[in-house]
Each structure stands twice: as structure tokens, then as C-alpha cells.
Design a protein around this motif. Sequence first.
Motif, PDB file in Angstrom:
ATOM      1  N   PRO A   1       0.784  -1.254  -0.035  1.00  0.00           N
ATOM      2  CA  PRO A   1       0.138  -0.237  -0.058  1.00  0.00           C
ATOM      3  C   PRO A   1       0.764   1.280   0.007  1.00  0.00           C
ATOM      4  CG  PRO A   1      -0.049  -0.951   2.345  1.00  0.00           C
ATOM      5  CD  PRO A   1       0.908  -1.836   1.250  1.00  0.00           C
ATOM      6  N   TYR A   2       1.993   1.174   0.166  1.00  0.00           N
ATOM      7  CA  TYR A   2       2.950   2.502   0.168  1.00  0.00           C
ATOM      8  C   TYR A   2       4.272   2.219  -0.690  1.00  0.00           C
ATOM      9  CZ  TYR A   2      -0.115   4.126   3.773  1.00  0.00           C
ATOM     10  OH  TYR A   2      -1.296   4.320   4.503  1.00  0.00           O
ATOM     11  N   THR A   3       4.447   3.218  -1.156  1.00  0.00           N
ATOM     12  CA  THR A   3       6.033   3.308  -1.851  1.00  0.00           C
ATOM     13  C   THR A   3       7.157   4.307  -0.956  1.00  0.00           C
ATOM     14  OG1 THR A   3       5.284   4.932  -3.220  1.00  0.00           O
ATOM     15  CG2 THR A   3       4.952   2.742  -4.083  1.00  0.00           C
ATOM     16  N   LEU A   4       8.256   4.091  -1.413  1.00  0.00           N
ATOM     17  CA  LEU A   4       9.198   5.084  -0.658  1.00  0.00           C
ATOM     18  C   LEU A   4       9.268   6.233  -1.454  1.00  0.00           C
ATOM     19  CD1 LEU A   4      11.486   5.329   1.210  1.00  0.00           C
ATOM     20  CD2 LEU A   4      13.080   4.670  -0.710  1.00  0.00           C
ATOM     21  N   GLY A   5       9.080   7.398  -0.491  1.00  0.00           N
ATOM     22  CA  GLY A   5       9.111   8.866  -0.702  1.00  0.00           C
ATOM     23  C   GLY A   5      10.461   9.235  -0.513  1.00  0.00           C
ATOM     24  N   ASP A   6      10.434  10.469   0.219  1.00  0.00           N
ATOM     25  CA  ASP A   6      11.545  11.036   0.409  1.00  0.00           C
ATOM     26  C   ASP A   6      12.451  10.386   1.409  1.00  0.00           C
ATOM     27  OD1 ASP A   6      13.112  13.723   0.489  1.00  0.00           O
ATOM     28  OD2 ASP A   6      12.529  13.780   2.547  1.00  0.00           O
TER      29      ASP A   6
ATOM     30  N   ALA B   1       1.210   7.021   0.021  1.00  0.00           N
ATOM     31  CA  ALA B   1       0.420   5.972  -0.381  1.00  0.00           C
ATOM     32  C   ALA B   1       0.403   5.510  -2.095  1.00  0.00           C
ATOM     33  CB  ALA B   1      -0.946   6.473  -0.045  1.00  0.00           C
ATOM     34  N   ASN B   2       0.334   4.160  -2.155  1.00  0.00           N
ATOM     35  CA  ASN B   2       0.409   4.010  -3.541  1.00  0.00           C
ATOM     36  C   ASN B   2      -0.781   4.113  -4.299  1.00  0.00           C
ATOM     37  OD1 ASN B   2       0.863   2.405  -5.899  1.00  0.00           O
ATOM     38  ND2 ASN B   2       1.350   0.411  -4.838  1.00  0.00           N
ATOM     39  N   PRO B   3      -0.753   4.862  -5.148  1.00  0.00           N
ATOM     40  CA  PRO B   3      -2.086   5.036  -5.999  1.00  0.00           C
ATOM     41  C   PRO B   3      -2.449   4.044  -6.566  1.00  0.00           C
ATOM     42  CG  PRO B   3      -0.212   6.272  -7.040  1.00  0.00           C
ATOM     43  CD  PRO B   3       0.247   5.587  -5.931  1.00  0.00           C
ATOM     44  N   ASP B   4      -1.895   3.050  -7.077  1.00  0.00           N
ATOM     45  CA  ASP B   4      -2.118   1.759  -7.833  1.00  0.00           C
ATOM     46  C   ASP B   4      -2.270   0.226  -7.076  1.00  0.00           C
ATOM     47  OD1 ASP B   4      -2.098   3.321 -10.270  1.00  0.00           O
ATOM     48  OD2 ASP B   4       0.230   3.083 -10.240  1.00  0.00           O
TER      49      ASP B   4
ATOM     50  N   LEU C   1      -4.664   7.228   4.443  1.00  0.00           N
ATOM     51  CA  LEU C   1      -3.477   7.734   4.874  1.00  0.00           C
ATOM     52  C   LEU C   1      -2.499   8.157   3.934  1.00  0.00           C
ATOM     53  CD1 LEU C   1      -1.876   8.659   7.662  1.00  0.00           C
ATOM     54  CD2 LEU C   1      -1.301   6.315   7.694  1.00  0.00           C
ATOM     55  N   ALA C   2      -2.295   9.254   3.459  1.00  0.00           N
ATOM     56  CA  ALA C   2      -1.436   9.493   2.440  1.00  0.00           C
ATOM     57  C   ALA C   2       0.011   9.376   2.658  1.00  0.00           C
ATOM     58  CB  ALA C   2      -1.619  10.965   1.834  1.00  0.00           C
ATOM     59  N   HIS C   3       0.367   9.853   3.892  1.00  0.00           N
ATOM     60  CA  HIS C   3       1.890   9.828   4.054  1.00  0.00           C
ATOM     61  C   HIS C   3       2.325   9.110   5.525  1.00  0.00           C
ATOM     62  CE1 HIS C   3       2.198  12.087   0.624  1.00  0.00           C
ATOM     63  NE2 HIS C   3       1.323  13.105   1.190  1.00  0.00           N
ATOM     64  N   VAL C   4       3.376   8.391   5.519  1.00  0.00           N
ATOM     65  CA  VAL C   4       3.916   7.931   6.633  1.00  0.00           C
ATOM     66  C   VAL C   4       5.290   8.214   6.929  1.00  0.00           C
ATOM     67  CG1 VAL C   4       4.265   5.800   8.256  1.00  0.00           C
ATOM     68  CG2 VAL C   4       2.317   5.743   6.692  1.00  0.00           C
ATOM     69  N   GLN C   5       5.583   9.101   7.816  1.00  0.00           N
ATOM     70  CA  GLN C   5       6.846   9.486   8.079  1.00  0.00           C
ATOM     71  C   GLN C   5       7.638   8.842   9.342  1.00  0.00           C
ATOM     72  OE1 GLN C   5       8.350  13.624   9.444  1.00  0.00           O
ATOM     73  NE2 GLN C   5       8.655  13.981   7.230  1.00  0.00           N
ATOM     74  N   TYR C   6       8.622   8.362   9.166  1.00  0.00           N
ATOM     75  CA  TYR C   6       9.530   7.676  10.143  1.00  0.00           C
ATOM     76  C   TYR C   6      10.601   8.874  10.745  1.00  0.00           C
ATOM     77  CZ  TYR C   6       7.429   2.904   9.572  1.00  0.00           C
ATOM     78  OH  TYR C   6       6.473   1.811   9.728  1.00  0.00           O
TER      79      TYR C   6
ATOM     80  N   TYR D   1      -1.691   0.949   9.431  1.00  0.00           N
ATOM     81  CA  TYR D   1      -1.738   2.236   8.681  1.00  0.00           C
ATOM     82  C   TYR D   1      -2.977   2.401   7.754  1.00  0.00           C
ATOM     83  CZ  TYR D   1       3.082   2.575  10.334  1.00  0.00           C
ATOM     84  OH  TYR D   1       4.328   2.520  10.794  1.00  0.00           O
ATOM     85  N   MET D   2      -3.083   1.148   7.042  1.00  0.00           N
ATOM     86  CA  MET D   2      -4.233   1.137   6.358  1.00  0.00           C
ATOM     87  C   MET D   2      -5.630   1.096   6.786  1.00  0.00           C
ATOM     88  SD  MET D   2      -3.359  -1.942   3.277  1.00  0.00           S
ATOM     89  CE  MET D   2      -2.959  -3.020   4.529  1.00  0.00           C
TER      90      MET D   2
END
Length: 571
Positions: free
Chosen positions: A208-213, A223-226, A234-239, A563-564
Motif C-alpha cells: 500500500p506504500y512506496t518510498l518517498g523522500d 500511499a500507492n495510488p495503484d 492515510l497519504a503519508h507515513v513519516q518515520y 496504517y491502512m
Amino acid sequence: MEENRTNESRRAPRRRVPALAVGVTALALLVAGCGGGGNGGGGGGATPADTLVVAGQTGDYIRNFNPYSPTLIEGPGTIFESLFYFNVASGAEPVPVLGTEYAWNEDGTELSITLREGATWSDGEAFDAEDVKFTFDMIASDAVPNTVGFHGTTEVVDPTHVVVTFEGPSYMEGPQLLGKTWIVPEHIWSGIEDPNTDTIAEPVGTGPYTLGDFKGQAFTLDANPDYWGGEPELAHVQYRALAGNQATTDALAAGQIDVYSGPVPDIANVEQDYPGYSAITVPMNQMVLDTCANADLGCTGPQTDPAVRQALYYAMDRTQLNQLAFQNTASAMSPGFALPERDAAYVSDALENETVPMEPDLARVDEILTDAGYAREGDGVYARDGEPLALTVTVVTGWTDYITALETLREQLLPAGIELTVAQVSWNEMSDARSRGDFELVIDSLYPGPAPDPFYIYSYFFGTENTAEVGERADTNYSRYSNAEVDAAVAALTQLNPEDTAARMPHYDAIQQRIEQDMPYIPILTGGTTTEFHAAKFDGWPSQEDLYAFPAVWSRPDQSQMYMNLTPTGE
């Protein structure tokens, strides 16, 4: 902090983590603690309403999203998926993920799996049965940690069906393959030279997620649009990385983080102390003193003597440890390592102690050590052959609850005639030393495995096939424990239908009696994992009434289920 203590570690770094054994192995990082901008609950810069800020590990991140690497930082569940999700907290029916159905044949030698249609990798390539076969074959070849000894043969029937054939009944391998095996893309991973250790900087998954910054102090999952299940709300998860439990507590108080799995002061009053936040505590990971126990495999030190391990066990004042270090969130555990409540049907009646003694028994300590040839010297410390009974225990810097527990234990052991030195090191140092057997004692937790069954604890942490000589890396059996009786019982359990409790119980009896006597991991308490979360900013958190996932951000793939399920409130 709760950082990988769990070894989900491969166990994710704090306590815990993961990885499957396969994940187990990869669990190496449970979490540590983070900090950063937050939204509400106090001062600090506000973060966007659609971003969940997670307290992550202690220290900067090294960019590695290989779900089978011992140094991964994230990915199982969020980026890479399993076929099903097994809820170890509630024991609910498995949830379909990349798989939709599975069934065993009558004798448990063949597992048929139906796969999801329409799922794609985040680079646009289609997911199919060839990816599953490639991943299973990679494990069977021992190219990545194979902690349950899977050597089955996988056959592709068609793009949405595979059949796994085993040499004998292999029921207990099912949850590991189905729930803790992270499926990877063949078109990329077939070109990886060493899938166990190579770092993955640009992960491609179905999750459900891809790596961003990505930065050393923080990274973001988008969030993975596909995503086959629909783009998460939940659009973003920041660690965010912080410097330990105290730094994380400060960030929580400032409203700079939204979720943290670990201890905070006055843990019983989170809602009053942190406006807008709430908390949930779930017993799961069993806190222990890992011991390098096996002299035949190269371990050295007093802890290689079972009598010393037993003396430490009986010298503990666990009531005091729970009060001072764990704010009474921990609970009694069984020295046979079946969870007293969840696994009640499997706790052996033949154990000397069904649960650990909560008060010290110094008379028993004296009896054990005297029978083993120790005698008190003039300073009150036991010694044998001129060598004082002195031990060093390692703990990760910043894990304040464990540090408090060890300082308390050090004081408790003085009247018991045992010297204890506490050594604080980084997570990486501890993980490396434990894996190679370069330690006497380490405080950590044993993670529970892919399904609610004590079998996996025994297989991971007590099985000979998961250990190695000192100097070589052990997958999960850090104590170097090796016992033919235990190995035989684990092998027998692998072949029994998990629904046949009567047939399984004699093997659980044998394992539990033996490990209570040998005690390669010295039981402390069952840790009550507490997660503090921003209830005002997000709806959908797990609760005692709806425990749809084990609520710990370092537990994989449970974190992805949370998260989902979260919905930003807009506050």
C-alpha cells in the motif's frame, strides 16, 4: 524504547523483531524512537493532517529496504507483502493479501494457494505466480534466512495458482510461508547477487506504500495510488529517528510525533498527560536475558553453566522490576515460553513453575550455586576455582526501561552474591555481537512468530538449525542452544495438524520441561507493549474491543494493517 527490541528484529531493531524468520531474520529492527513535527498535543511545528509521524529507530537511518536483510529499516507489510495476514494478538482468521485462498491436502504434504488477480508491482509490472515461486525458491535454497527449514518444491499451475509440495507433513510451515514471507519481484530480484545482505535503496513492491523522500533523520512512505486494495486514506507515513526513549517522550509531549510503541512516564495516564492522545497495552513479547549458553559452540563466561542461569532466574524480584522499570505494564510469563493466556492450552502441567516466580528466592540461589561448586568469598560474591561470579549484560543505549530494569537487577543480585555490570551500546553493536555470540548476557525480547502458536518461539530461538558457532552469525537462536530432545519435538510438531492439540501436547511438554531446566534464555516478564497514538488526528486505531492487529509500529506486517485502517480526521 521499544525499538526493535523484539527482534522482530531481524526483529526490527528494538526488541523485538521480524523477520519472518525469514521475516524473522529480517526482523532486525524493531523500533526505536522518533521525533519530528507533529500535529496537536502541544507545541512544535505542525505536520500535514494526512501524514502520520512515527517514532522510529534510535540514530540515523541507513537506506536499506531489503525485507530479508538483518539491517533493513522498513518495508515488510508496507512495501513488500505476504500472501496472508495472521493476527498474532487475536488469533482471528487469516486475512487475504496477495493470496486469496489456501488449502492443505489430507496428510499435510501439499499446500495449494490461490493468488490475487490484478495486483501490480509499483514499477507497473504485473504480479503473478512466478514471483511467488521465485520467492519461495529463494528461501528453500537458503539464499535468505530460512528459520523454519523450508525446503519444499513450488510449482506454478497458472498465473494465479501455485502448489507447494513437502517431503513430509509440514503444517507449521504454512503460517511462515503464507504470513511472514515477503514476496519480491522476480524481474528485479533475479539480478540481486546476495539477497540476504545486499541493500535495496529503491524498493519495488506490491504494498500500500512506496518510498518517498529519504534522509538520514527521517524518511517518508507515500500511499500507492495503484494499490490493488485501493489507495490508502492515510497519504503519508513519516518515520523519524530520535536519540532514545527520553527524546521520543519529549517529542510526544510536544505533539511532534503521532504514534510511538514504547514506554513513557506515567504510562497509565496518557490521555491526561498528552491531550489528544490515547494508548493501548497488549502483552506479547517475552522479555529475557539472552545468554551465550553453549560452550561446545564457543561461548565463554559463567553464564555457560546452567546453574548460573538458574541462579539468576531465582534471584530476580520481578514485582520490583515491573514497578520500577515497566510501570506495571508487564505480566508473569511461563518459563516454558508459551504465553499464559493466549497459549493456555499448551502450558505444560509438568513445569516446576507454571509462571515465573515474582519474588526472589535467595535460599534457592544458594542451594543451586553451592551444589554447582560455588562458595561465597569474603566480599559476599560467589566464586568457583578462584573466579568470582561476575557477568556483563548488554543493553541498547536509550532503551530507558531496559536500562532501569538492569540497574535494578544489578542491585537485586548483590545480596544474591552475583556481580552484574551493565554495558550500554548502540543497536547495531548489540545486534552484531548477539548474532556472532560475542556476549555474556543481553536484555531483549523474543518475538512470537507468524501465528498465535508457541511452536515458532521454539523453532526460532531454541532450534539447532537456527544457530551457529561463536564468530558465525546465528539467524535467531542467539544463545547457541542445541538439544536433541528439543529438536526432535520441534520436528514432530512440524508434521502434526495444529488442530490436534492432544497429539501435540506431549511434544510441548518435552520442550518446555527441557528449556525450563536448561534456561538458555532467562525469563524476566511478558512485556506489555504500549503504543501511544494521536487519537484526535486519526480514527481507526486498534482497541481492546477491536484488536484487528498487534498495535506496535515495529511489528511487521501489523504496522501496515494499522496504517491502512487509519483515517485522518482533518484536525
